[in-house]
Design a protein around this motif. Sequence first.
Motif, PDB file in Angstrom:
ATOM      1  N   PRO A  84      48.797  -7.894  70.959  1.00 26.54           N
ATOM      2  CA  PRO A  84      48.440  -7.660  69.380  1.00 26.54           C
ATOM      3  C   PRO A  84      48.941  -6.288  68.965  1.00 26.54           C
ATOM      4  O   PRO A  84      49.460  -6.204  67.951  1.00 26.54           O
ATOM      5  N   SER A  85      49.096  -5.334  69.733  1.00 26.55           N
ATOM      6  CA  SER A  85      49.683  -4.116  69.253  1.00 26.55           C
ATOM      7  C   SER A  85      51.105  -4.143  69.196  1.00 26.55           C
ATOM      8  O   SER A  85      51.732  -3.872  68.193  1.00 26.55           O
ATOM      9  N   ALA A  86      51.928  -5.040  70.116  1.00 30.67           N
ATOM     10  CA  ALA A  86      53.314  -5.398  69.980  1.00 30.67           C
ATOM     11  C   ALA A  86      53.495  -5.985  68.650  1.00 30.67           C
ATOM     12  O   ALA A  86      54.394  -5.729  67.707  1.00 30.67           O
ATOM     13  N   PHE A  87      52.712  -6.903  68.311  1.00 28.34           N
ATOM     14  CA  PHE A  87      52.921  -7.831  67.109  1.00 28.34           C
ATOM     15  C   PHE A  87      52.757  -6.987  65.909  1.00 28.34           C
ATOM     16  O   PHE A  87      53.462  -7.106  64.821  1.00 28.34           O
ATOM     17  N   SER A  88      51.794  -6.328  65.937  1.00 25.42           N
ATOM     18  CA  SER A  88      51.209  -5.338  64.896  1.00 25.42           C
ATOM     19  C   SER A  88      52.505  -4.076  64.542  1.00 25.42           C
ATOM     20  O   SER A  88      52.923  -4.057  63.334  1.00 25.42           O
ATOM     21  N   PHE A  89      52.958  -3.778  65.746  1.00 23.31           N
ATOM     22  CA  PHE A  89      54.174  -2.777  65.502  1.00 23.31           C
ATOM     23  C   PHE A  89      55.555  -3.721  64.825  1.00 23.31           C
ATOM     24  O   PHE A  89      56.196  -2.818  64.119  1.00 23.31           O
ATOM     25  N   MET A  90      55.664  -4.729  65.466  1.00 26.10           N
ATOM     26  CA  MET A  90      56.567  -5.755  64.631  1.00 26.10           C
ATOM     27  C   MET A  90      56.490  -6.157  63.223  1.00 26.10           C
ATOM     28  O   MET A  90      57.564  -6.219  62.427  1.00 26.10           O
ATOM     29  N   ALA A  91      55.347  -6.131  62.867  1.00 21.68           N
ATOM     30  CA  ALA A  91      54.887  -6.635  61.397  1.00 21.68           C
ATOM     31  C   ALA A  91      55.051  -5.281  60.561  1.00 21.68           C
ATOM     32  O   ALA A  91      55.439  -5.699  59.266  1.00 21.68           O
ATOM     33  N   LEU A  92      54.842  -4.222  60.872  1.00 22.71           N
ATOM     34  CA  LEU A  92      54.573  -3.391  59.999  1.00 22.71           C
ATOM     35  C   LEU A  92      56.061  -2.905  59.133  1.00 22.71           C
ATOM     36  O   LEU A  92      55.993  -2.640  57.977  1.00 22.71           O
ATOM     37  N   PRO A  93      57.362  -2.650  59.739  1.00 18.00           N
ATOM     38  CA  PRO A  93      58.141  -2.314  59.156  1.00 18.00           C
ATOM     39  C   PRO A  93      58.658  -3.203  57.880  1.00 18.00           C
ATOM     40  O   PRO A  93      59.270  -2.754  56.934  1.00 18.00           O
ATOM     41  N   ARG A  94      58.678  -4.473  58.077  1.00 15.82           N
ATOM     42  CA  ARG A  94      59.045  -5.433  57.213  1.00 15.82           C
ATOM     43  C   ARG A  94      58.009  -6.124  56.431  1.00 15.82           C
ATOM     44  O   ARG A  94      58.208  -7.249  55.776  1.00 15.82           O
ATOM     45  N   ASN A  95      56.574  -5.705  56.549  1.00 11.63           N
ATOM     46  CA  ASN A  95      55.799  -6.194  55.787  1.00 11.63           C
ATOM     47  C   ASN A  95      55.717  -7.888  56.200  1.00 11.63           C
ATOM     48  O   ASN A  95      55.294  -8.667  55.561  1.00 11.63           O
ATOM     49  N   ASN A  96      55.621  -8.361  57.629  1.00  9.54           N
ATOM     50  CA  ASN A  96      55.833  -9.357  58.132  1.00  9.54           C
ATOM     51  C   ASN A  96      54.327 -10.081  58.176  1.00  9.54           C
ATOM     52  O   ASN A  96      53.718  -9.712  59.085  1.00  9.54           O
ATOM     53  N   ILE A  97      53.834 -10.881  57.221  1.00  7.85           N
ATOM     54  CA  ILE A  97      52.561 -11.294  57.168  1.00  7.85           C
ATOM     55  C   ILE A  97      52.145 -12.261  58.549  1.00  7.85           C
ATOM     56  O   ILE A  97      51.031 -12.005  59.090  1.00  7.85           O
ATOM     57  N   SER A  98      52.970 -13.055  59.039  1.00 10.69           N
ATOM     58  CA  SER A  98      52.916 -13.872  60.137  1.00 10.69           C
ATOM     59  C   SER A  98      52.477 -13.173  61.290  1.00 10.69           C
ATOM     60  O   SER A  98      51.457 -13.573  62.150  1.00 10.69           O
ATOM     61  N   TYR A  99      53.350 -11.987  61.623  1.00  7.12           N
ATOM     62  CA  TYR A  99      52.916 -11.006  62.650  1.00  7.12           C
ATOM     63  C   TYR A  99      51.819 -10.519  62.663  1.00  7.12           C
ATOM     64  O   TYR A  99      51.201 -10.209  63.722  1.00  7.12           O
ATOM     65  N   LEU A 100      51.386 -10.039  61.418  1.00  5.97           N
ATOM     66  CA  LEU A 100      49.920  -9.174  61.272  1.00  5.97           C
ATOM     67  C   LEU A 100      49.008 -10.091  61.493  1.00  5.97           C
ATOM     68  O   LEU A 100      47.869  -9.808  62.019  1.00  5.97           O
TER      69      LEU A 100
END
Length: 183
Positions: A84-100
């Motif tokens: 979950p933390s990895a997906f969260s880190f990936m979601a934050l830079p580009r505001n990726n709703i799916s990853y969040l």
Amino acid sequence: MASRAGPRATGTDGSDYQHRERVASHYQMSVALKAEVRKLNIVHVVLWVLLAAQVTVSQLNLVSHRVVASPYNWQYPYLLSILPSAFSFMALPRNNISYLVISMVSAGLFCVAPLLYGGMEMFPVAQQLYRHGKAYRFIFGFSAVSVMYLVMIIAIQVHAWQIYYSKKLLEQWFTSTQDKKKK
């Protein structure tokens, strides 16, 4: 244009800022929430590294079991909580709703669920420690069940705040998306 050395434009006393553009509040909130989620992710990664170190040291017999206790059963599935933390880190830079969203759902599955199971798994041992004062597992001289309950209390709070701030961040991103669709 502002001038450092020259005279001030006539008719301005510094109160003419109302007409200037401002950053929309949902963008400001998004930046603040991203910072909070990042901080919580870092705290989670630190907790994860500590638990992974305990599991690794115990499994590889690097230290005596008297110094570092063998891990409880709940610690093995909790090792998946790095996802979950990895997906969260990936979601934050580009505001990726799916990853969040994946991060939030998997936080419940891989983070909170093993912690709840661990609380139930360790309860009889904690009860024995409380009633009789006997501990059979130790981590650097401290009762392993006490140390693990302390870690669990911190981890539950971190994950609860992660999910809460992620939900708020998701709301801000949806607000931003809706505003773009209206234009």
